[in-house]
Write a protein that holds these residues in place. Sequence first.
Motif, short mmCIF file in Angstrom:
data_model
loop_
_atom_site.label_atom_id
_atom_site.label_comp_id
_atom_site.label_asym_id
_atom_site.label_seq_id
_atom_site.Cartn_x
_atom_site.Cartn_y
_atom_site.Cartn_z
N ILE A 15 4.12 -2.65 -3.81
CA ILE A 15 4.50 -3.09 -5.04
C ILE A 15 4.43 -4.62 -5.36
N THR B 181 9.45 -1.62 -9.92
CA THR B 181 9.68 -0.53 -9.18
C THR B 181 10.04 0.72 -9.72
N TRP C 3 9.25 1.62 -12.56
CA TRP C 3 8.03 2.10 -13.31
C TRP C 3 7.04 3.07 -12.36
N GLU C 4 7.65 2.89 -10.74
CA GLU C 4 6.72 3.78 -9.90
C GLU C 4 7.61 4.85 -9.23
N THR D 9 6.20 8.12 -8.03
CA THR D 9 5.38 7.86 -6.90
C THR D 9 6.30 7.36 -5.60
#
Length: 378
Positions: free
Chosen positions: A303, A364, A366-367, A370
């Motif tokens: 990140i 974070t 946004w991910e 994942t």
Amino acid sequence: MKNALILSGGGARAAYQVGVLKAVADILPEGACNPFPIICGTSAGAINAVTLAAHEGCFRDAVAELEGIWRDLDPGNVYRYGWREVLRGLTRVLGSLGNQGVGLTRPIALLDNSPLRELINRKVHFERIDRAIARGDIHAVSVTAMGYTSGQSVAFFQGRPELQGWRRHRRIGRPALLNADHLMASSAIPTLFPTTRIEYEYFGDGALRQLSPISPALHLGADRVFVVGVSGNRAPKPRGGPRTRHSPSIAQIVGHMLNSAFVDTLEGDIEHLERINELVRLIPEELRDAEGIRLKPVDNLIIWPSEEVDKIAGRKIRYLPRSLRAFLRRTGATASGGGAMAASYLLFAQPFIDEMINLGYRDTMWEAETISSFFSVR
């Protein structure tokens, strides 16, 4: 599978890590245990790392405690910034020139960071680390510092009894009972904060000569690494680059030197890890086993700030203490002078900290998908 959390250095920039960890805690199920049995930190990242490792309770509570420390922080909790203290630091540095560059009564530095030691002693419960290891919550926690006599990058680690130290070129791992000295040494930014003596040697900021920031985690048994960087280098840049209006200021030069220690080695090590992973995956697993090849791919998730941290710092310099602003202005550590990156390491002011925490949280989240996959959250 052992997940390792790797927190790099960067002074006040490490507030970004708090936002990242806060988002991870929100993505994980409520009440989840610590997902990182191995935690490795350098410089300000070392303080974050040990604070997490020394917490008793669920991961979300540990992150909330860490966030509370940062939300209450101001420059006075890290260093003394009065006019008298700043001038005394300058006088001490200049006075050392008459003593072969050595401090007369204490290690030389521009700033007195004794308030940071007081904060660490109040907030970090080192005695809890052994209990966390015994419970199985933590496999190991490491703090990296650089020895000024040996020139070695030393990863001081506290962990399971079976863990052994290691020795590589210019970097070693040494078992230790971590305490405030290790954190003060690891966060001693060159020239700004004084070095700290541990046993027979003086140590400074762990980012110096840390050629392989991911290495301690792998030596401590990590199978996967979750890396939090503090550089905006991967943020999109305009084509053609910034316009050059003058030669670089002192602060701009120093800022790039600090970035080369705090940022560039981590980015280079991540690229190296990704290349090794690609090569190892080309070898079938059964062939690796038959030939006794001990290499294996190391899954990783990184990140990074999506915005340029230097630009954020340039907008927040006005919140620094007046004495420090005056000194930094003389060296060109302003947005217009191109040296805001140097100031960012000292910007322990709430407007900068708040923006960095919020940026880390947003990047974070946004991910989130994942990250959920990385931790096998269903």
